[in-house]
Write a protein that holds these residues in place. Structure first.
Motif, PDB file in Angstrom:
ATOM      1  N   ILE A 104      30.246  55.948  14.308  1.00  0.00           N
ATOM      2  CA  ILE A 104      29.869  56.598  15.568  1.00  0.00           C
ATOM      3  C   ILE A 104      31.116  57.311  16.092  1.00  0.00           C
ATOM      4  O   ILE A 104      32.154  56.674  16.319  1.00  0.00           O
ATOM      5  CB  ILE A 104      29.370  55.577  16.605  1.00  0.00           C
ATOM      6  CG1 ILE A 104      28.285  54.676  15.987  1.00  0.00           C
ATOM      7  CG2 ILE A 104      28.826  56.293  17.834  1.00  0.00           C
ATOM      8  CD1 ILE A 104      27.800  53.566  16.900  1.00  0.00           C
ATOM      9  N   ASP A 105      31.001  58.622  16.253  1.00  0.00           N
ATOM     10  CA  ASP A 105      32.210  59.408  16.535  1.00  0.00           C
ATOM     11  C   ASP A 105      31.945  60.487  17.575  1.00  0.00           C
ATOM     12  O   ASP A 105      30.988  61.250  17.443  1.00  0.00           O
ATOM     13  CB  ASP A 105      32.681  60.058  15.222  1.00  0.00           C
ATOM     14  CG  ASP A 105      33.961  60.836  15.410  1.00  0.00           C
ATOM     15  OD1 ASP A 105      34.812  60.419  16.227  1.00  0.00           O
ATOM     16  OD2 ASP A 105      34.121  61.877  14.745  1.00  0.00           O
ATOM     17  N   SER A 106      32.819  60.553  18.585  1.00  0.00           N
ATOM     18  CA  SER A 106      32.666  61.600  19.598  1.00  0.00           C
ATOM     19  C   SER A 106      33.379  62.890  19.182  1.00  0.00           C
ATOM     20  O   SER A 106      33.391  63.870  19.939  1.00  0.00           O
ATOM     21  CB  SER A 106      33.181  61.103  20.954  1.00  0.00           C
ATOM     22  OG  SER A 106      34.490  60.610  20.832  1.00  0.00           O
ATOM     23  N   ALA A 107      33.968  62.894  17.981  1.00  0.00           N
ATOM     24  CA  ALA A 107      34.514  64.113  17.360  1.00  0.00           C
ATOM     25  C   ALA A 107      35.580  64.834  18.186  1.00  0.00           C
ATOM     26  O   ALA A 107      35.563  66.055  18.311  1.00  0.00           O
ATOM     27  CB  ALA A 107      33.372  65.065  16.992  1.00  0.00           C
ATOM     28  N   GLU A 108      36.515  64.056  18.721  1.00  0.00           N
ATOM     29  CA  GLU A 108      37.660  64.663  19.399  1.00  0.00           C
ATOM     30  C   GLU A 108      38.943  64.059  18.847  1.00  0.00           C
ATOM     31  O   GLU A 108      39.657  63.324  19.549  1.00  0.00           O
ATOM     32  CB  GLU A 108      37.574  64.419  20.907  1.00  0.00           C
ATOM     33  CG  GLU A 108      36.461  65.217  21.555  1.00  0.00           C
ATOM     34  CD  GLU A 108      36.542  65.192  23.061  1.00  0.00           C
ATOM     35  OE1 GLU A 108      37.001  64.171  23.615  1.00  0.00           O
ATOM     36  OE2 GLU A 108      36.143  66.196  23.671  1.00  0.00           O
ATOM     37  N   PRO A 109      39.252  64.330  17.571  1.00  0.00           N
ATOM     38  CA  PRO A 109      40.458  63.751  16.991  1.00  0.00           C
ATOM     39  C   PRO A 109      41.713  64.251  17.699  1.00  0.00           C
ATOM     40  O   PRO A 109      41.723  65.357  18.257  1.00  0.00           O
ATOM     41  CB  PRO A 109      40.424  64.218  15.532  1.00  0.00           C
ATOM     42  CG  PRO A 109      39.541  65.422  15.544  1.00  0.00           C
ATOM     43  CD  PRO A 109      38.553  65.216  16.646  1.00  0.00           C
TER      44      PRO A 109
ATOM     45  N   ARG B 235      52.581  54.734  15.560  1.00  0.00           N
ATOM     46  CA  ARG B 235      53.281  55.445  14.487  1.00  0.00           C
ATOM     47  C   ARG B 235      52.361  55.905  13.352  1.00  0.00           C
ATOM     48  O   ARG B 235      52.827  56.447  12.362  1.00  0.00           O
ATOM     49  CB  ARG B 235      54.389  54.557  13.924  1.00  0.00           C
ATOM     50  CG  ARG B 235      55.432  54.234  14.990  1.00  0.00           C
ATOM     51  CD  ARG B 235      56.400  53.195  14.510  1.00  0.00           C
ATOM     52  NE  ARG B 235      57.288  53.710  13.490  1.00  0.00           N
ATOM     53  CZ  ARG B 235      58.109  52.960  12.771  1.00  0.00           C
ATOM     54  NH1 ARG B 235      58.151  51.666  12.958  1.00  0.00           N
ATOM     55  NH2 ARG B 235      58.893  53.495  11.871  1.00  0.00           N
ATOM     56  N   ALA B 236      51.074  55.690  13.500  1.00  0.00           N
ATOM     57  CA  ALA B 236      50.150  56.039  12.414  1.00  0.00           C
ATOM     58  C   ALA B 236      49.873  57.544  12.392  1.00  0.00           C
ATOM     59  O   ALA B 236      49.014  58.036  13.120  1.00  0.00           O
ATOM     60  CB  ALA B 236      48.852  55.251  12.556  1.00  0.00           C
ATOM     61  N   ASN B 237      50.614  58.277  11.563  1.00  0.00           N
ATOM     62  CA  ASN B 237      50.288  59.693  11.367  1.00  0.00           C
ATOM     63  C   ASN B 237      49.058  59.759  10.447  1.00  0.00           C
ATOM     64  O   ASN B 237      48.435  58.730  10.162  1.00  0.00           O
ATOM     65  CB  ASN B 237      51.497  60.465  10.820  1.00  0.00           C
ATOM     66  CG  ASN B 237      51.945  59.953   9.460  1.00  0.00           C
ATOM     67  OD1 ASN B 237      51.251  59.172   8.807  1.00  0.00           O
ATOM     68  ND2 ASN B 237      53.108  60.365   9.019  1.00  0.00           N
TER      69      ASN B 237
HETATM   70  C1  LIG Z   1      49.160  68.321  18.164  1.00  0.00           C
HETATM   71  C2  LIG Z   1      49.230  67.270  17.086  1.00  0.00           C
HETATM   72  C3  LIG Z   1      49.498  67.646  15.784  1.00  0.00           C
HETATM   73  C4  LIG Z   1      49.571  66.667  14.789  1.00  0.00           C
HETATM   74  N1  LIG Z   1      49.882  67.060  13.520  1.00  0.00           N
HETATM   75  C5  LIG Z   1      49.966  66.127  12.551  1.00  0.00           C
HETATM   76  C6  LIG Z   1      50.344  66.516  11.229  1.00  0.00           C
HETATM   77  O1  LIG Z   1      50.593  67.713  10.945  1.00  0.00           O
HETATM   78  N2  LIG Z   1      50.436  65.527  10.292  1.00  0.00           N
HETATM   79  C7  LIG Z   1      50.192  64.218  10.577  1.00  0.00           C
HETATM   80  O2  LIG Z   1      50.287  63.374   9.684  1.00  0.00           O
HETATM   81  N3  LIG Z   1      49.826  63.836  11.825  1.00  0.00           N
HETATM   82  C8  LIG Z   1      49.707  64.749  12.813  1.00  0.00           C
HETATM   83  N4  LIG Z   1      49.357  64.367  14.081  1.00  0.00           N
HETATM   84  C9  LIG Z   1      48.988  62.965  14.325  1.00  0.00           C
HETATM   85  C10 LIG Z   1      47.489  62.735  13.993  1.00  0.00           C
HETATM   86  O3  LIG Z   1      46.701  63.473  14.898  1.00  0.00           O
HETATM   87  C11 LIG Z   1      47.151  61.246  14.099  1.00  0.00           C
HETATM   88  O4  LIG Z   1      48.023  60.537  13.243  1.00  0.00           O
HETATM   89  C12 LIG Z   1      45.730  60.942  13.628  1.00  0.00           C
HETATM   90  O5  LIG Z   1      44.817  61.768  14.303  1.00  0.00           O
HETATM   91  C13 LIG Z   1      45.383  59.457  13.869  1.00  0.00           C
HETATM   92  O6  LIG Z   1      44.118  59.195  13.319  1.00  0.00           O
HETATM   93  P1  LIG Z   1      43.075  58.164  14.004  1.00  0.00           P
HETATM   94  O7  LIG Z   1      41.920  58.120  13.073  1.00  0.00           O
HETATM   95  O8  LIG Z   1      43.748  56.910  14.369  1.00  0.00           O
HETATM   96  O9  LIG Z   1      42.644  58.845  15.390  1.00  0.00           O
HETATM   97  P2  LIG Z   1      41.953  60.253  15.712  1.00  0.00           P
HETATM   98  O10 LIG Z   1      42.221  61.239  14.650  1.00  0.00           O
HETATM   99  O11 LIG Z   1      42.356  60.608  17.088  1.00  0.00           O
HETATM  100  O12 LIG Z   1      40.390  59.919  15.667  1.00  0.00           O
HETATM  101  C14 LIG Z   1      39.773  59.091  16.618  1.00  0.00           C
HETATM  102  C15 LIG Z   1      38.303  59.489  16.720  1.00  0.00           C
HETATM  103  O13 LIG Z   1      37.631  58.516  17.537  1.00  0.00           O
HETATM  104  C16 LIG Z   1      36.757  59.189  18.423  1.00  0.00           C
HETATM  105  N5  LIG Z   1      36.499  58.331  19.584  1.00  0.00           N
HETATM  106  C17 LIG Z   1      37.348  57.936  20.570  1.00  0.00           C
HETATM  107  N6  LIG Z   1      36.721  57.125  21.445  1.00  0.00           N
HETATM  108  C18 LIG Z   1      35.433  57.014  21.017  1.00  0.00           C
HETATM  109  C19 LIG Z   1      34.283  56.313  21.487  1.00  0.00           C
HETATM  110  N7  LIG Z   1      34.333  55.545  22.579  1.00  0.00           N
HETATM  111  N8  LIG Z   1      33.113  56.452  20.809  1.00  0.00           N
HETATM  112  C20 LIG Z   1      33.033  57.197  19.686  1.00  0.00           C
HETATM  113  N9  LIG Z   1      34.107  57.878  19.188  1.00  0.00           N
HETATM  114  C21 LIG Z   1      35.287  57.781  19.831  1.00  0.00           C
HETATM  115  C22 LIG Z   1      37.497  60.480  18.775  1.00  0.00           C
HETATM  116  O14 LIG Z   1      36.611  61.461  19.277  1.00  0.00           O
HETATM  117  C23 LIG Z   1      38.092  60.841  17.398  1.00  0.00           C
HETATM  118  O15 LIG Z   1      37.188  61.620  16.637  1.00  0.00           O
HETATM  119  C24 LIG Z   1      49.323  65.308  15.101  1.00  0.00           C
HETATM  120  C25 LIG Z   1      49.050  64.938  16.432  1.00  0.00           C
HETATM  121  C26 LIG Z   1      49.018  65.896  17.413  1.00  0.00           C
HETATM  122  C27 LIG Z   1      48.738  65.494  18.826  1.00  0.00           C
END
Ligand SMILES: Cc1cc2nc3c(=O)[nH]c(=O)nc-3n(C[C@H](O)[C@H](O)[C@H](O)COP(=O)(O)OP(=O)(O)OC[C@H]3O[C@@H](n4cnc5c(N)ncnc54)[C@H](O)[C@@H]3O)c2cc1C
Length: 327
Positions: free
Chosen positions: A49-54, A291-293
């Motif tokens: 389930i994803d709100s699609a705002e990474p 720190r999780a990129n």
């Molecule tokens: C401007 C920018 C540039 C970056 N560039 C790089 C890069 O070049 N290389 C790199 O390695 N890293 C980069 N990063 C870091 C990278 O974005 C993160 O490491 C990565 O997105 C983490 O993944 P995640 O799955 O934990 O979270 P996210 O990618 O943030 O995904 C979380 C997901 O959960 C969803 N969500 C949140 N709350 C809810 C809810 N209540 N119900 C349903 N869905 C929900 C969100 O909509 C989103 O889709 C960058 C970060 C930024 C800010």
């Protein structure tokens, strides 16, 4: 589970373990999708389930991810969803507002389309970057204003790199960026005043220091060209800054997950396998790890999926009545 939801979340592998799903994953970024892929391949009933705002949605390109360097982050996720769907993983696009652990150990996840009962919940909701409240920052985020030298430093090598301080720690960001460019400008912005020792070290590395509050970014034809301080603009090619990182962990906190205070704020505790203190509730990626990129999130998602599946196998065994166990 109602009829509409059943159509979207079918039971691909029969299971007598109860619930509508083995694992509900909230969040479909790199961490959640990587776990979904592994769990789908392990023939688990998985719903994402994803709100699609990474977090990196405003960046056109993603760097430092082996085999995908320069790819759009949104394309990576699109590919990930298609791969996971190929193994029966189901997707719902919405924001989960609440979840609760029931007396039978199943977890009820409330969605707009109805309720899903799951054996395990994996929260991979990422974090939010709170930017300084300065005109231009929000608009340029992910393009002219960035945070991570390893993600964007190479693209601005030998450019004029501005660091707009958000705390005294920003001075370290300036020293780090000196690795990529010999033209670094440190904007103290009042909140990041350097000590005498730090000033001497900045000078030794040829880093220019600008004092006074930053009032705005100068943007021309949609591109960042400068930083405005005291009525003057200093030319820059890019700004690095340090946003306040806030984990999107409301679901975990509402479930009562234990937290720990650190210098970066309060974060939900997980063990090495991603278990929180709430039985059946796991977490991975930026929501619990600042720190999780992308690469780390992908790796941890895969690692946690293995541990989660092993936990489900143990549960499958425990659920067998003694009479059904074969000697
Ligand atoms: C401007 C920018 C540039 C970056 N560039 C790089 C890069 O070049 N290389 C790199 O390695 N890293 C980069 N990063 C870091 C990278 O974005 C993160 O490491 C990565 O997105 C983490 O993944 P995640 O799955 O934990 O979270 P996210 O990618 O943030 O995904 C979380 C997901 O959960 C969803 N969500 C949140 N709350 C809810 C809810 N209540 N119900 C349903 N869905 C929900 C969100 O909509 C989103 O889709 C960058 C970060 C930024 C800010």
């Amino acid at each position: 589970m109602n009829e509409e939801l059943r159509d979207r979340v079918d039971e691909r592998t029969p299971s007598d373990a109860g619930g509508d799903a083995d694992v509900v994953i909230v969040g479909g970024g790199p961490a959640g999708l990587s776990a979904a892929l592994s769990l789908g391949r392990a023939r688990r009933r998985v719903v994402v389930i994803d709100s699609a705002e990474p977090r990196n949605r405003t960046a056109a390109h993603m760097h430092g991810v082996l085999g995908h360097d320069g790819l759009s982050p949104l394309v990576l996720l699109e590919r990930g969803r298609a791969e996971a769907a190929g193994y029966g993983v189901r997707f719902l696009r919405e924001a989960v507002r609440s979840a609760s652990v029931e007396a039978d150990g199943l977890i009820e996840v409330q969605t707009a389309a109805g309720m899903i009962r799951t054996r395990r919940l994996l929260v991979a909701t990422g974090l939010e970057d709170a930017l300084p409240d300065i005109p231009g920052f929000q608009e340029q985020w992910g393009r002219g204003v960035v945070v991570c030298p390893y993600c964007d430093g190479w693209e601005h090598r030998d450019d004029v790199v501005g660091i707009v301080a958000t705390s005294p720690q920003s001075v370290h960001q300036a020293q780090l960026l000196r690795q990529w460019s010999h033209r670094v400008v440190y904007f103290e912005n009042v909140v990041g005043e350097a000590s005498e020792v730090e000033l001497e070290r900045l000078e030794r590395r040829g880093i220019r220091v600008v004092t006074g509050p930053v009032s705005a970014l100068r943007i021309e034809d949609g591109d960042l060209t400068g930083v405005e301080v005291g009525g003057n603009a200093v030319d820059v090619g890019v700004v690095f800054t340090g946003p306040t990182m806030r984990p999107r962990d409301e679901l975990l906190r509402a479930l009562g997950a234990a937290t720990t205070e650190s210098e970066l704020g309060s974060w939900v505790d997980v063990d090495a396998d991603g278990r929180t203190s709430v039985p059946g509730v796991w977490a991975v990626g930026n929501v619990v790890n600042v720190r999780a990129n992308v690469s780390v999130s992908l790796g941890l998602g895969s690692l946690m999926a293995g541990a989660l599946n092993a936990d489900l196998v143990a549960d499958d065994i425990a659920r067998l009545a003694p009479a059904t166990l074969v000697e």
